[in-house]
Design a protein around this motif. Structure first.
Motif, PDB file in Angstrom:
ATOM      1  N   TRP A 101     -69.467  23.208   6.602  1.00 54.94           N
ATOM      2  CA  TRP A 101     -70.465  23.098   5.535  1.00 54.94           C
ATOM      3  C   TRP A 101     -71.049  21.692   5.353  1.00 54.94           C
ATOM      4  CZ3 TRP A 101     -69.780  19.860   1.407  1.00 54.94           C
ATOM      5  CH2 TRP A 101     -68.475  19.417   1.159  1.00 54.94           C
ATOM      6  N   PRO A 102     -70.291  20.578   5.538  1.00 53.33           N
ATOM      7  CA  PRO A 102     -70.921  19.267   5.300  1.00 53.33           C
ATOM      8  C   PRO A 102     -72.097  18.984   6.222  1.00 53.33           C
ATOM      9  CG  PRO A 102     -68.516  19.065   5.369  1.00 53.33           C
ATOM     10  CD  PRO A 102     -68.850  20.431   5.868  1.00 53.33           C
ATOM     11  N   PHE A 103     -72.099  19.562   7.417  1.00 53.20           N
ATOM     12  CA  PHE A 103     -73.161  19.274   8.383  1.00 53.20           C
ATOM     13  C   PHE A 103     -74.517  19.826   7.932  1.00 53.20           C
ATOM     14  CE2 PHE A 103     -69.255  19.001  10.816  1.00 53.20           C
ATOM     15  CZ  PHE A 103     -69.463  17.887  11.609  1.00 53.20           C
ATOM     16  N   TYR A 104     -74.499  20.818   7.052  1.00 54.07           N
ATOM     17  CA  TYR A 104     -75.753  21.455   6.626  1.00 54.07           C
ATOM     18  C   TYR A 104     -76.231  20.994   5.248  1.00 54.07           C
ATOM     19  CZ  TYR A 104     -74.460  24.505  10.489  1.00 54.07           C
ATOM     20  OH  TYR A 104     -74.104  24.979  11.722  1.00 54.07           O
ATOM     21  N   LEU A 105     -75.511  20.069   4.645  1.00 52.24           N
ATOM     22  CA  LEU A 105     -75.931  19.556   3.338  1.00 52.24           C
ATOM     23  C   LEU A 105     -77.338  18.956   3.358  1.00 52.24           C
ATOM     24  CD1 LEU A 105     -72.759  17.952   1.690  1.00 52.24           C
ATOM     25  CD2 LEU A 105     -74.154  19.846   0.820  1.00 52.24           C
ATOM     26  N   PRO A 106     -77.750  18.260   4.444  1.00 48.40           N
ATOM     27  CA  PRO A 106     -79.130  17.734   4.452  1.00 48.40           C
ATOM     28  C   PRO A 106     -80.184  18.820   4.273  1.00 48.40           C
ATOM     29  CG  PRO A 106     -77.833  16.679   6.167  1.00 48.40           C
ATOM     30  CD  PRO A 106     -76.978  17.775   5.610  1.00 48.40           C
ATOM     31  N   LEU A 107     -79.944  20.013   4.826  1.00 48.16           N
ATOM     32  CA  LEU A 107     -80.912  21.100   4.656  1.00 48.16           C
ATOM     33  C   LEU A 107     -81.006  21.531   3.191  1.00 48.16           C
ATOM     34  CD1 LEU A 107     -80.270  23.415   7.756  1.00 48.16           C
ATOM     35  CD2 LEU A 107     -82.297  22.057   7.252  1.00 48.16           C
ATOM     36  N   ILE A 108     -79.863  21.651   2.540  1.00 45.48           N
ATOM     37  CA  ILE A 108     -79.861  22.032   1.120  1.00 45.48           C
ATOM     38  C   ILE A 108     -80.542  20.948   0.298  1.00 45.48           C
ATOM     39  CG2 ILE A 108     -78.432  22.661  -0.850  1.00 45.48           C
ATOM     40  CD1 ILE A 108     -78.345  24.702   1.389  1.00 45.48           C
ATOM     41  N   ALA A 109     -80.232  19.681   0.623  1.00 45.29           N
ATOM     42  CA  ALA A 109     -80.838  18.568  -0.108  1.00 45.29           C
ATOM     43  C   ALA A 109     -82.347  18.509   0.089  1.00 45.29           C
ATOM     44  CB  ALA A 109     -80.201  17.249   0.328  1.00 45.29           C
ATOM     45  N   CYS A 110     -82.835  19.033   1.203  1.00 38.49           N
ATOM     46  CA  CYS A 110     -84.286  19.066   1.455  1.00 38.49           C
ATOM     47  C   CYS A 110     -84.958  20.273   0.820  1.00 38.49           C
ATOM     48  CB  CYS A 110     -84.554  19.059   2.950  1.00 38.49           C
ATOM     49  SG  CYS A 110     -84.236  17.458   3.730  1.00 38.49           S
ATOM     50  N   GLY A 111     -84.191  21.112   0.105  1.00 42.61           N
ATOM     51  CA  GLY A 111     -84.795  22.215  -0.630  1.00 42.61           C
ATOM     52  C   GLY A 111     -84.672  23.576   0.013  1.00 42.61           C
ATOM     53  N   VAL A 112     -83.862  23.709   1.065  1.00 44.34           N
ATOM     54  CA  VAL A 112     -83.633  25.019   1.670  1.00 44.34           C
ATOM     55  C   VAL A 112     -82.638  25.787   0.804  1.00 44.34           C
ATOM     56  CG1 VAL A 112     -82.735  26.254   3.684  1.00 44.34           C
ATOM     57  CG2 VAL A 112     -84.136  24.189   3.997  1.00 44.34           C
ATOM     58  N   HIS A 113     -82.983  26.979   0.391  1.00 41.00           N
ATOM     59  CA  HIS A 113     -82.114  27.783  -0.477  1.00 41.00           C
ATOM     60  C   HIS A 113     -80.843  28.160   0.291  1.00 41.00           C
ATOM     61  CE1 HIS A 113     -80.704  31.038  -3.065  1.00 41.00           C
ATOM     62  NE2 HIS A 113     -81.542  30.569  -3.991  1.00 41.00           N
ATOM     63  N   PRO A 114     -79.676  28.144  -0.371  1.00 43.94           N
ATOM     64  CA  PRO A 114     -78.430  28.528   0.311  1.00 43.94           C
ATOM     65  C   PRO A 114     -78.507  29.893   0.990  1.00 43.94           C
ATOM     66  CG  PRO A 114     -77.920  27.520  -1.799  1.00 43.94           C
ATOM     67  CD  PRO A 114     -79.412  27.650  -1.738  1.00 43.94           C
ATOM     68  N   ALA A 115     -79.215  30.845   0.385  1.00 47.87           N
ATOM     69  CA  ALA A 115     -79.354  32.170   1.006  1.00 47.87           C
ATOM     70  C   ALA A 115     -80.182  32.091   2.281  1.00 47.87           C
ATOM     71  CB  ALA A 115     -79.982  33.152   0.024  1.00 47.87           C
ATOM     72  N   ALA A 116     -81.188  31.235   2.299  1.00 47.85           N
ATOM     73  CA  ALA A 116     -82.005  31.054   3.503  1.00 47.85           C
ATOM     74  C   ALA A 116     -81.182  30.401   4.609  1.00 47.85           C
ATOM     75  CB  ALA A 116     -83.238  30.219   3.180  1.00 47.85           C
ATOM     76  N   LEU A 117     -80.332  29.449   4.234  1.00 45.48           N
ATOM     77  CA  LEU A 117     -79.448  28.824   5.217  1.00 45.48           C
ATOM     78  C   LEU A 117     -78.470  29.852   5.781  1.00 45.48           C
ATOM     79  CD1 LEU A 117     -78.230  26.442   6.744  1.00 45.48           C
ATOM     80  CD2 LEU A 117     -76.905  25.879   4.682  1.00 45.48           C
ATOM     81  N   ALA A 118     -77.928  30.700   4.924  1.00 42.83           N
ATOM     82  CA  ALA A 118     -77.010  31.743   5.383  1.00 42.83           C
ATOM     83  C   ALA A 118     -77.704  32.679   6.366  1.00 42.83           C
ATOM     84  CB  ALA A 118     -76.465  32.521   4.193  1.00 42.83           C
ATOM     85  N   PHE A 119     -78.953  33.014   6.098  1.00 45.90           N
ATOM     86  CA  PHE A 119     -79.721  33.869   6.998  1.00 45.90           C
ATOM     87  C   PHE A 119     -79.897  33.202   8.359  1.00 45.90           C
ATOM     88  CE2 PHE A 119     -83.933  34.711   8.817  1.00 45.90           C
ATOM     89  CZ  PHE A 119     -83.810  36.068   9.105  1.00 45.90           C
ATOM     90  N   CYS A 120     -80.292  31.934   8.360  1.00 45.33           N
ATOM     91  CA  CYS A 120     -80.484  31.209   9.615  1.00 45.33           C
ATOM     92  C   CYS A 120     -79.180  31.099  10.401  1.00 45.33           C
ATOM     93  CB  CYS A 120     -81.049  29.819   9.335  1.00 45.33           C
ATOM     94  SG  CYS A 120     -82.716  29.813   8.658  1.00 45.33           S
ATOM     95  N   SER A 121     -78.073  30.843   9.711  1.00 43.08           N
ATOM     96  CA  SER A 121     -76.767  30.755  10.369  1.00 43.08           C
ATOM     97  C   SER A 121     -76.387  32.092  10.991  1.00 43.08           C
ATOM     98  CB  SER A 121     -75.699  30.307   9.372  1.00 43.08           C
ATOM     99  OG  SER A 121     -75.989  29.021   8.858  1.00 43.08           O
ATOM    100  N   SER A 122     -76.711  33.186  10.306  1.00 43.56           N
ATOM    101  CA  SER A 122     -76.414  34.513  10.830  1.00 43.56           C
ATOM    102  C   SER A 122     -77.227  34.808  12.086  1.00 43.56           C
ATOM    103  CB  SER A 122     -76.701  35.573   9.763  1.00 43.56           C
ATOM    104  OG  SER A 122     -75.872  35.396   8.636  1.00 43.56           O
TER     105      SER A 122
END
Length: 326
Positions: free
Chosen positions: A138-159
């Motif tokens: 999870w720490p590696f993806y914090l920059p995406l969240i900090a840039c405004g990517v919704h956690p659900a959108a990140l989960a979708f991309c990871s999937s």
């Protein structure tokens, strides 16, 4: 919250069907050079995959709490639109590369990821051999969240990234057309990643794209046939031991360490980290009680003076014809 599908859940039937088809293909057209399937190994991989579905639900609770807090604090927002989703997938794949690379070079992270490399087979069931302690990414993806990517959108991309990587765990597909091999991760590239030969170790970390490896110097093409597994393979099919064996090894090494520096190295160094050999202490001639002899540049304490060896009288020199003496 964006309404995005659960890609992994929808893909499970395809996982099962493709795995069965691959097993049947080995029955109908055996390949003596391929690793193929082994019942116990495949059963362990499938069990690890099913277990990860349960453990991931537990680990997602604290991770989601952290992501939600960071998302609430940042003023930035990335809307889920037809043109932003490909950009988010690209960004997620970039950070996946660094997460994956980090999990190979930091032993505490490797203890989680080693599960996926613990099989000496390479087939579609190997893709299901997932860790049960996946709280380290999870720490590696914090920059995406900090840039405004919704956690659900990140989960979708990871999937999407995870589902893409399923089909590249096979020896039944050779090399694909060169343009595709240049840009995307393929079975050929991923066979290299799962190999244990020295020239193949820690190569091809990409998820969907292989261009990150080409850019950051970690790419290796498939040349010789890979030998799958670990440099020191485990001999168990017990899922619990498969999931925890490297953590147990770290605990043993930390317990036996002689200093805090060594303890830190055992946890945060590479998987093969070893403490440096202690240097031999230099001898200070001023601290020696007796005479000092010097041998090959190293001071050595002498126990008694060394008497000069007797010199025999020189014989008269004679000259050969045409030579001068003296």
């Amino acid at each position: 919250m964006p309404n995005l599908p659960d890609v992994v859940l929808w893909s499970i039937p395809a996982f099962v069907l493709l795995t069965v088809l691959e097993i049947v293909s080995y029955r109908l057209h055996p390949d003596d050079d391929a690793a193929g399937y082994e019942t116990k190994d495949a059963a362990t991989s499938i069990t690890m995959g099913l277990g990860s579905l349960v453990t991931d639900l537990l680990w997602k609770i604290p991770v989601l709490a952290i992501y939600t807090a960071v998302y609430a604090l940042t003023p930035l927002r990335v809307d889920v639109l037809w043109w932003t989703v490909p950009l988010m997938l690209l960004a997620q794949d970039f950070f996946y590369y660094w997460s994956h690379r980090g999990h190979h070079v930091i032993r505490l992270l490797w203890a989680c990821h080693v599960v996926h490399h613990s099989s000496r087979k390479f087939n579609l069931s190997t893709a299901l051999r997932q860790p049960w302690t996946s709280l380290t990414s999870w720490p590696f993806y914090l920059p995406l969240i900090a840039c405004g990517v919704h956690p659900a959108a990140l989960a979708f991309c990871s999937s999407v990234n995870l589902v893409y990587q399923f089909w590249i765990h096979t020896e039944r597909i050779g090399k694909l057309p060169r343009p595709y091999e240049f840009v995307f991760n393929t079975p050929s590239h991923h066979r290299v990643h799962h190999a244990s030969q020295g020239s193949y170790l820690d190569r091809n970390f990409g998820g969907i794209l292989i261009v990150w490896d080409r850019m950051f110097g970690s790419f290796a093409a498939e040349v010789e046939r890979p030998v799958y597994g670990l440099t020191k393979n485990i001999t168990t099919y017990n899922p619990l031991r498969v999931a925890t064996h490297e953590y147990a090894a770290i605990a043993r090494d930390v317990r036996a360490a002689g200093s805090w520096r060594e303890r830190a190295g055992r946890m945060f160094g590479g998987p093969g980290w070893q403490p440096a050999e202690p240097r031999a202490a230099a001898v200070d001639p001023a601290r020696l009680d007796g005479p000092v002899a010097v041998t090959a540049g190293l001071p050595v304490e002498a126990t008694a003076p060394v008497a000069p060896a007797p010199v025999a009288p020189a014989a008269p020199a004679t000259a050969a014809p045409g030579e001068r003496v003296g």
